[in-house]
Design a protein around this motif. Structure first.
Motif, PDB file in Angstrom:
ATOM      1  N   PRO A  95       0.806  -1.234   0.000  1.00 49.67           N
ATOM      2  CA  PRO A  95       0.000   0.000   0.000  1.00 49.67           C
ATOM      3  C   PRO A  95       0.837   1.281   0.000  1.00 49.67           C
ATOM      4  CG  PRO A  95      -0.908  -1.571   1.555  1.00 49.67           C
ATOM      5  CD  PRO A  95       0.373  -2.157   1.043  1.00 49.67           C
ATOM      6  N   LEU A 108      -6.378   6.803  -4.779  1.00 54.49           N
ATOM      7  CA  LEU A 108      -5.991   5.668  -3.939  1.00 54.49           C
ATOM      8  C   LEU A 108      -7.212   4.935  -3.393  1.00 54.49           C
ATOM      9  CD1 LEU A 108      -3.392   4.344  -3.041  1.00 54.49           C
ATOM     10  CD2 LEU A 108      -3.460   5.735  -0.966  1.00 54.49           C
ATOM     11  N   LEU A 112      -7.149   0.753  -4.339  1.00 54.10           N
ATOM     12  CA  LEU A 112      -7.049  -0.332  -3.359  1.00 54.10           C
ATOM     13  C   LEU A 112      -8.171  -1.362  -3.504  1.00 54.10           C
ATOM     14  CD1 LEU A 112      -5.740   1.710  -0.298  1.00 54.10           C
ATOM     15  CD2 LEU A 112      -4.443   0.204  -1.823  1.00 54.10           C
ATOM     16  N   ARG A 116      -7.739  -5.282  -4.861  1.00 53.77           N
ATOM     17  CA  ARG A 116      -8.150  -6.393  -3.989  1.00 53.77           C
ATOM     18  C   ARG A 116      -9.132  -7.308  -4.703  1.00 53.77           C
ATOM     19  NH1 ARG A 116      -8.261  -2.505   0.391  1.00 53.77           N
ATOM     20  NH2 ARG A 116     -10.471  -2.223   0.006  1.00 53.77           N
TER      21      ARG A 116
END
Length: 159
Positions: A95, A108, A112, A116
């Protein structure tokens, strides 16, 4: 997310996507992944816009990190590899590195959850491409039919 929510905000991101060379199928897949992850539609649109904008105007640090990873953070890369290709390159990054690649917090927040759920993104992308293919085929049929009808109409006026 509802269609009216998407319709009202899609113009904001569609222009940025078109400028960067992101296809509508990838744009739709990104929005689907993010809204399914619980991100509100307007926030998902803002996030995708910020992600794409990073490729249009990356920070010097982001350019440097991308170069170390073997690619350019540019629209040329998006056009060559698509968002899916770029995401596959960066999927395993920690991260902290992702935050340096995408320093804008709104970007961001979308990167993320998308990383995932790469499997979901790729499934959504296939669905979008199939829909686009079906739409293209329907459009081609309609265009041919209209072309024939126009030719017939024109030939009637010249006799």
């Amino acid at each position: 997310s509802t269609f009216p929510e998407l319709a009202s905000g899609i113009g904001n991101v569609a222009t940025t996507a078109a400028t960067a060379g992101v296809g509508l199928d990838e744009l739709g897949a990104m929005l689907a992944v993010l809204t399914r992850a619980g991100i509100k539609t307007d926030n998902a649109i803002t996030s995708v816009n910020s992600i794409i904008a990073t490729f249009l105007k990356p920070s010097d640090e982001a350019k440097e990190i991308a170069a170390q990873l073997g690619f350019q953070l540019s629209t040329t890369t998006i056009q060559a590899e698509g968002l899916a290709g770029v995401f596959q390159r960066i999927a395993k990054l920690p991260p902290e590195t992702l935050a340096r690649l995408f320093p804008e917090s709104r970007a961001l927040k979308g990167i993320l959850p998308a990383l995932r759920n790469m499997e979901g993104f790729e499934e959504d992308l296939k669905l979008m491409e199939q829909r686009a293919g079906a739409t293209d085929r329907a459009y081609s049929k309609l265009a041919k039919k209209l072309s024939v009808q126009m030719s017939q109409a024109l030939s009637l006026t010249h006799t």
